[in-house]
Design an enzyme around this catalytic site. Structure first.
Site, PDB file in Angstrom:
ATOM      1  N   HIS B  56      19.586  -5.967  17.656  1.00  0.00           N
ATOM      2  CA  HIS B  56      19.241  -6.777  16.491  1.00  0.00           C
ATOM      3  C   HIS B  56      18.269  -7.868  16.924  1.00  0.00           C
ATOM      4  O   HIS B  56      18.488  -8.519  17.941  1.00  0.00           O
ATOM      5  CB  HIS B  56      20.565  -7.363  15.980  1.00  0.00           C
ATOM      6  CG  HIS B  56      20.440  -8.269  14.806  1.00  0.00           C
ATOM      7  ND1 HIS B  56      19.778  -9.465  14.846  1.00  0.00           N
ATOM      8  CD2 HIS B  56      20.917  -8.160  13.546  1.00  0.00           C
ATOM      9  CE1 HIS B  56      19.851 -10.055  13.663  1.00  0.00           C
ATOM     10  NE2 HIS B  56      20.549  -9.280  12.854  1.00  0.00           N
ATOM     11  N   ARG B  99      15.836  -4.479  12.724  1.00  0.00           N
ATOM     12  CA  ARG B  99      16.467  -3.346  13.386  1.00  0.00           C
ATOM     13  C   ARG B  99      15.777  -2.089  12.898  1.00  0.00           C
ATOM     14  O   ARG B  99      15.142  -2.088  11.857  1.00  0.00           O
ATOM     15  CB  ARG B  99      17.953  -3.238  12.994  1.00  0.00           C
ATOM     16  CG  ARG B  99      18.761  -4.454  13.268  1.00  0.00           C
ATOM     17  CD  ARG B  99      20.197  -4.228  12.833  1.00  0.00           C
ATOM     18  NE  ARG B  99      20.508  -4.763  11.541  1.00  0.00           N
ATOM     19  CZ  ARG B  99      21.388  -4.211  10.699  1.00  0.00           C
ATOM     20  NH1 ARG B  99      21.988  -3.103  11.003  1.00  0.00           N
ATOM     21  NH2 ARG B  99      21.647  -4.795   9.551  1.00  0.00           N
ATOM     22  N   LYS B 102      15.036  -0.572   9.006  1.00  0.00           N
ATOM     23  CA  LYS B 102      15.300  -1.594   7.999  1.00  0.00           C
ATOM     24  C   LYS B 102      13.982  -2.117   7.461  1.00  0.00           C
ATOM     25  O   LYS B 102      12.897  -1.757   7.914  1.00  0.00           O
ATOM     26  CB  LYS B 102      16.125  -2.737   8.595  1.00  0.00           C
ATOM     27  CG  LYS B 102      17.544  -2.328   8.851  1.00  0.00           C
ATOM     28  CD  LYS B 102      18.498  -3.484   8.662  1.00  0.00           C
ATOM     29  CE  LYS B 102      18.747  -3.771   7.201  1.00  0.00           C
ATOM     30  NZ  LYS B 102      19.731  -4.819   6.987  1.00  0.00           N
ATOM     31  N   ASP B 105      10.879  -8.425   7.375  1.00  0.00           N
ATOM     32  CA  ASP B 105      11.385  -9.737   6.961  1.00  0.00           C
ATOM     33  C   ASP B 105      10.594 -10.801   7.709  1.00  0.00           C
ATOM     34  O   ASP B 105      10.455 -10.727   8.926  1.00  0.00           O
ATOM     35  CB  ASP B 105      12.882  -9.822   7.286  1.00  0.00           C
ATOM     36  CG  ASP B 105      13.513 -11.148   6.867  1.00  0.00           C
ATOM     37  OD1 ASP B 105      12.800 -12.158   6.725  1.00  0.00           O
ATOM     38  OD2 ASP B 105      14.752 -11.173   6.703  1.00  0.00           O
ATOM     39  N   CYS B 107      11.204 -13.742   8.716  1.00  0.00           N
ATOM     40  CA  CYS B 107      11.791 -14.517   9.813  1.00  0.00           C
ATOM     41  C   CYS B 107      11.688 -13.799  11.145  1.00  0.00           C
ATOM     42  O   CYS B 107      11.636 -14.436  12.202  1.00  0.00           O
ATOM     43  CB  CYS B 107      13.247 -14.899   9.515  1.00  0.00           C
ATOM     44  SG  CYS B 107      14.391 -13.514   9.503  1.00  0.00           S
ATOM     45  N   TYR B 108      11.633 -12.468  11.092  1.00  0.00           N
ATOM     46  CA  TYR B 108      11.504 -11.748  12.363  1.00  0.00           C
ATOM     47  C   TYR B 108      10.133 -11.919  12.981  1.00  0.00           C
ATOM     48  O   TYR B 108       9.910 -11.507  14.120  1.00  0.00           O
ATOM     49  CB  TYR B 108      11.882 -10.267  12.188  1.00  0.00           C
ATOM     50  CG  TYR B 108      13.349 -10.103  11.894  1.00  0.00           C
ATOM     51  CD1 TYR B 108      13.789  -9.657  10.659  1.00  0.00           C
ATOM     52  CD2 TYR B 108      14.302 -10.466  12.843  1.00  0.00           C
ATOM     53  CE1 TYR B 108      15.146  -9.550  10.375  1.00  0.00           C
ATOM     54  CE2 TYR B 108      15.651 -10.373  12.569  1.00  0.00           C
ATOM     55  CZ  TYR B 108      16.068  -9.917  11.334  1.00  0.00           C
ATOM     56  OH  TYR B 108      17.407  -9.830  11.065  1.00  0.00           O
ATOM     57  N   ASP B 160      11.057 -14.474   3.011  1.00  0.00           N
ATOM     58  CA  ASP B 160      11.361 -13.202   3.671  1.00  0.00           C
ATOM     59  C   ASP B 160      10.291 -12.158   3.336  1.00  0.00           C
ATOM     60  O   ASP B 160       9.593 -11.643   4.203  1.00  0.00           O
ATOM     61  CB  ASP B 160      12.764 -12.798   3.195  1.00  0.00           C
ATOM     62  CG  ASP B 160      13.146 -11.354   3.430  1.00  0.00           C
ATOM     63  OD1 ASP B 160      14.313 -11.014   3.214  1.00  0.00           O
ATOM     64  OD2 ASP B 160      12.309 -10.541   3.842  1.00  0.00           O
ATOM     65  N   ASP B 167      13.090 -20.602   1.323  1.00  0.00           N
ATOM     66  CA  ASP B 167      14.167 -21.423   1.872  1.00  0.00           C
ATOM     67  C   ASP B 167      13.687 -21.994   3.199  1.00  0.00           C
ATOM     68  O   ASP B 167      12.690 -21.544   3.756  1.00  0.00           O
ATOM     69  CB  ASP B 167      15.463 -20.613   2.038  1.00  0.00           C
ATOM     70  CG  ASP B 167      15.318 -19.429   2.960  1.00  0.00           C
ATOM     71  OD1 ASP B 167      15.530 -18.274   2.530  1.00  0.00           O
ATOM     72  OD2 ASP B 167      14.978 -19.645   4.154  1.00  0.00           O
ATOM     73  N   HIS B 170      13.456 -19.506   6.322  1.00  0.00           N
ATOM     74  CA  HIS B 170      12.295 -18.617   6.369  1.00  0.00           C
ATOM     75  C   HIS B 170      11.002 -19.398   6.558  1.00  0.00           C
ATOM     76  O   HIS B 170      10.075 -18.935   7.222  1.00  0.00           O
ATOM     77  CB  HIS B 170      12.233 -17.737   5.119  1.00  0.00           C
ATOM     78  CG  HIS B 170      13.201 -16.606   5.164  1.00  0.00           C
ATOM     79  ND1 HIS B 170      14.444 -16.667   4.591  1.00  0.00           N
ATOM     80  CD2 HIS B 170      13.126 -15.400   5.781  1.00  0.00           C
ATOM     81  CE1 HIS B 170      15.090 -15.532   4.835  1.00  0.00           C
ATOM     82  NE2 HIS B 170      14.315 -14.746   5.548  1.00  0.00           N
TER      83      HIS B 170
END
Lengths: 379, 234
Positions: B56, B99, B102, B105, B107-108, B160, B167, B170
């Site tokens: 992850h 991952r 998926k 996003d 934040c990744y 995201d 937020d 993010h």
């Protein structure tokens, strides 16, 4: 057995916002903005020692709070205190958690609290006074078994409610490790009971990772057990007069039974499952990853090369956690490659996919897989 | 993570981060920690929350950064880690997924892309001649495109993916990821790769602590003035 929020922005009728239909609890959304701050505030005042709450009130308030927001750690912690003081039955929290998860299937705090509760129950279980507790009224082993089955259900439900539910699957692994002790029986049971589920969720990487975990655990188990057998034999040879205690005979019997785990067959079945799913559902990276790793395992596991068990043990234990796409040439040279899975079969499969698929992603995955086969199998 | 709380790789990173910046690292504080983190690396090449778990992005960053602080990155299989993380950049969106299989996003952009500077450093220390001297091993421009074009909220703040609301979490990690994507190396080797107008360029961030590099230096210098506290009663 299920909770939910009923979208209802205004209170139209002068009646309770709680709706109970066929064992399912609904709360009309308009009341949440009144209810939540109210109970939240009451709990905080209690924590700050500004306003007392008795045990029943605490149980009710935390219950309400957690059904509205299960990630409110403080509320779970209050319940931990109640459990430790003997006022609250831990099983109630398992039920509360299960209910919360129907609406919030990921809720990290719920899963964390659940593990704490289970740990309390494990400790309780090992006490001789269990017979008088009468919580489940069953023998310890059966009690644990029931707990495990229930946890498997809860995880399965939660996994179905949110795609690739990391927390649910992690919890499932934890339960197997700490409650079920990774016995061969439970590993095999889980392998068969999740087969249908993953076939219905082909992009669920967590689900397939779980199967890798099961297979890896089986491999490790087979290795450990063969070691125990070898050690037992050595001990017995040296001390023929030594009476075999019940324990060691039991272990040997268990090992003998477990030695009969047909690992190559399970790995082969896994490959078949992968191929079938890849064919039926083109373009899912998870399936190809799973295929890679299963093939990797079947060529490097000692079960696939029984003669080389003793040599492979150390290598496997140390590198099993780091298996990946890297070639580990030392291992390749050491373990005689079993052809039961036939690299030719894999080539034929990949080539077939490449020539018949129309999905762009599928073609890309198949090409990458083929390149990997070439380097990995060195043929 | 806290007394009576859960145990996972994040707390190792938090502890290592705090302890190293405030100069309170003792030999026993992290005894066994590095080896435990290494056990969290799995067959996919990434790192999970605890040993046995699925790889992850968030946990992988925490694990690797903690090991960098503990100077034990070599305990990991760096090649499989590199293979895993580079596979997480999405070829259509340009951003990263957390991952396999998926969705992307924002934040990744930090948790995953942020691994590449750490890996670069670790592999460089081994004297790998194939390492670039100008770019990280991911598509820096594609990531910037994703962040700038897809992750901005018109009212301000970041998110995201399109359709989600903004937020602080993010906003923080999209910006951190943007900074990583724009700046390669430091000092003499510094290479800026900025998508769009020069004003898009952010200040560089420290790849281990994710605060400004000068702040890291100042903190370390400050706390080095004080002795490492001992657990013995005075």
């Amino acid at each position: 057995d299920e909770i939910g929020l009923i979208p209802c922005p205004e209170a139209r009728y002068n009646r309770s916002p709680i709706v109970l239909v066929e064992n399912k609890l609904g709360v009309e959304s308009w009341c949440v903005k009144f209810l939540l701050p109210y109970v939240h505030n009451r709990l905080l005042l209690y924590r700050q020692r500004k306003q007392w709450l008795n045990k029943d009130e605490l149980i009710d308030i935390t219950c309400t709070l957690l059904l509205l927001n299960p990630d409110f750690t403080t509320a779970w912690n209050v319940r931990k205190e109640l459990i430790l003081s003997g006022t609250l039955n831990p099983l109630k929290d398992l039920h509360l958690g299960k209910l919360a998860l129907t609406k919030f299937p990921k809720s990290p705090e719920t899963w964390i609290h659940r593990r704490w509760v289970l740990q309390q129950l494990i400790q309780e279980n090992s006490l001789p006074s269990l017979a008088t507790k009468g919580n489940l009224g069953a023998a310890p082993m059966e009690r644990i078994h029931r707990l495990v089955q229930e946890e498997m259900n809860v995880c399965s439900e939660a996994a179905g409610r949110y795609p690739s539910n990391y927390n649910a699957w992690s919890h499932r692994i934890w339960v197997l490790q700490h409650l079920a002790k990774l016995t061969v029986k439970v590993l095999l049971d889980e392998l068969s009971s999740t087969k249908y589920w993953v076939s219905m969720h082909v992009s669920d990487h967590s689900g397939f990772h779980y199967r890798q975990f099961l297979l890896n655990s089986l491999i490790r188990r087979t290795v450990t057990d063969s070691n125990i057998l070898v050690q037992n034999r050595m001990v017995n040879e040296q001390n023929p007069s030594l009476q075999k205690g019940e324990e060691s005979a039991g272990t040997e019997a268990a090992c003998a039974e477990e030695q009969s785990v047909d690992l190559p067959r399970h790995l082969e079945e896994e490959m078949e499952l992968c191929s079938e799913l890849i064919d039926n559902y083109p373009g899912h990276e998870t399936l190809w990853c799973h295929s890679d790793e299963t093939l990797n395992n079947s060529h490097h596991s000692p079960a696939a090369s029984p003669m080389a068990q003793a040599m492979d043990v150390d290598g496997l234990n140390e590198s099993s956690s780091k298996q990946g796409y890297t070639q580990e040439t030392k291992r390749l040279k050491r373990a005689p490659v079993q052809d039961s899975l036939g690299p030719e079969m894999e080539y034929r499969f990949v080539d077939k996919v490449l020539s018949t698929c129309r999905d762009v992603d599928q073609a890309r995955f198949a090409t990458a897989y083929r390149k990997w086969l070439v380097t990995f199998l060195g043929q | 993570m806290h007394v009576g709380g859960e145990v996972d790789v994040r707390s190792a990173y938090c502890a290592a981060s705090v302890a190293s910046l405030t100069n309170i690292m003792t030999p026993t504080l992290f005894a066994g920690t590095a080896e435990w983190i290494a056990r969290c690396q799995n067959w996919e090449g990434g790192i999970g929350g605890v040993p046995g778990m699925e790889a992850h992005g968030g946990y992988t960053f925490c694990g690797v950064a903690a090991l960098v602080i503990l100077k034990q990155e070599h305990l990991l299989n760096l090649r499989s880690l590199l293979h895993w993380v580079t596979g997480r950049q999405m070829r259509f969106e340009g951003g990263f997924q957390g991952r396999c299989n998926k969705l992307v996003d924002g934040c990744y952009s930090f948790w995953q892309a942020g691994l590449l500077p750490l890996l670069h450093r670790a592999l460089h220390a081994r004297g790998d001649p194939a390492l670039s001297m100008a770019h990280w091993m991911f598509d820096q421009l594609a990531l910037q495109e994703y962040i700038l074009l897809c992750c901005q909220c018109p009212a301000g703040g970041l998110l995201d993916k399109p359709g989600k609301s903004r937020d602080f979490y993010h906003t923080c990690y999209c910006l951190s990821g943007l900074a990583i994507a724009q700046h390669f190396g430091s000092g003499d080797l510094h290479n800026e790769v900025v998508l769009g107008i020069p004003e898009n360029c952010l200040q560089a961030t420290h790849p281990v602590y994710n605060i400004a590099p000068e702040k890291v230096a100042r903190a370390v210098m400050h706390f080095l003035q004080y002795p490492v506290p001992s657990l013995d009663p005075a």
